[in-house]
Write a protein that holds these residues in place. Structure first.
Motif, PDB file in Angstrom:
ATOM      1  N   LYS B   3     -15.719  17.349  20.630  1.00 26.40           N
ATOM      2  CA  LYS B   3     -14.691  17.648  21.614  1.00 26.40           C
ATOM      3  C   LYS B   3     -13.442  18.069  20.867  1.00 26.40           C
ATOM      4  CE  LYS B   3     -16.479  14.344  24.966  1.00 26.40           C
ATOM      5  NZ  LYS B   3     -16.246  13.104  25.719  1.00 26.40           N
ATOM      6  N   THR B   4     -12.569  18.753  21.564  1.00 33.70           N
ATOM      7  CA  THR B   4     -11.348  19.247  20.919  1.00 33.70           C
ATOM      8  C   THR B   4     -10.124  18.691  21.614  1.00 33.70           C
ATOM      9  OG1 THR B   4     -11.302  21.218  22.309  1.00 33.70           O
ATOM     10  CG2 THR B   4     -12.515  21.378  20.246  1.00 33.70           C
ATOM     11  N   THR B   5      -9.052  18.575  20.860  1.00 38.67           N
ATOM     12  CA  THR B   5      -7.769  18.133  21.380  1.00 38.67           C
ATOM     13  C   THR B   5      -6.716  19.143  20.989  1.00 38.67           C
ATOM     14  OG1 THR B   5      -8.440  15.819  21.119  1.00 38.67           O
ATOM     15  CG2 THR B   5      -6.103  16.264  21.460  1.00 38.67           C
ATOM     16  N   CYS B  22      -5.540  22.453  16.537  1.00 43.89           N
ATOM     17  CA  CYS B  22      -6.672  21.914  17.298  1.00 43.89           C
ATOM     18  C   CYS B  22      -7.352  20.837  16.460  1.00 43.89           C
ATOM     19  CB  CYS B  22      -7.661  23.034  17.616  1.00 43.89           C
ATOM     20  SG  CYS B  22      -9.123  22.497  18.535  1.00 43.89           S
TER      21      CYS B  22
END
Lengths: 112, 109
Positions: B3-5, B22
């Protein structure tokens, strides 16, 4: 060279009606995809087709069916539309799975 | 699945470099990082992608840390037309692009 085209651009349906969203590409790409985008959110994958003759479910397939008619065309069908399916639908294509995707302009669907 | 933030929003002055970060700390060894952007309500536009090495094309540069847990998209000379939502994506199972909310970049004159 139109790239990726989608029809219609905009559609209003009543709950329970059916319709088919059309996507065509002239990029000679093998893979094609259908996404939906709800207001203020990112895109979510509905179905994809890695190559002509194959289709697979994405993240949110419920309520939809797809047909990879030929290499150029990939359609998305709503058999019985629901208000929760109000969204913008984007078609995309790629040379193959796991390669960059190129998106159409979208179809805006409103289900009343 | 990785997942990315990303930050919710960023501003950048016209003509300056825009650096969009990211985090993808759970990325697997063979998962690519992709960047797309979406201008207003148009279809997303592919920008760049990479696996381990830094990448550059006519639109942007992608810097990936050595541990691959984060990356930065660089627009070297931002223009007003670069105002958009930028999505950092790691392919899920190498097939499924999971778009998050992205970073809304506003380029100001």
């Amino acid at each position: 060279n139109a790239g990726v085209t989608q029809t219609p651009k905009f559609q209003v349906l009543k709950t329970g009606q059916s319709m088919t969203l059309q996507c065509a590409q002239d990029m000679n790409h093998n893979s094609m995809y259908w996404y939906r985008q709800d207001p203020g959110m990112g895109l979510r994958l509905i179905y994809y087709s890695a190559s002509e003759g194959t289709t697979d479910k994405g993240e949110v397939p419920n309520g939809y069916n797809v047909s990879r008619l030929n290499k150029r065309e990939f359609s998305l069908r709503l058999e019985s539309a629901a208000p929760s399916q109000t969204s913008v639908y984007f078609c995309a294509t790629g040379v193959e799975i796991r390669r960059p995707q190129y998106f159409g302009p979208g179809t805006r669907l409103l289900v009343l | 699945d990785a997942k990315t933030t990303q930050p919710t929003s960023m501003d950048c002055a016209e003509g300056r470099a825009a650096n969009l970060p990211c985090n993808h700390s759970t990325i697997s060894g063979n998962e690519y990082v992709y960047w797309y952007r979406q201008i207003h309500s148009q279809g997303p536009q592919y920008i760049i992608h990479g696996l381990k090495n830094n990448e550059t094309n006519e639109m942007a540069s992608l810097i990936i840390t050595e541990d691959r847990k984060s990356s930065t998209l660089i627009l070297p000379h931002a223009t007003l037309r670069d105002t958009a939502v930028y999505y950092c994506i790691v392919l899920y199972n190498n097939n499924d692009m999971r778009f998050g909310a992205g970073t809304r970049l506003t380029v100001k004159p």
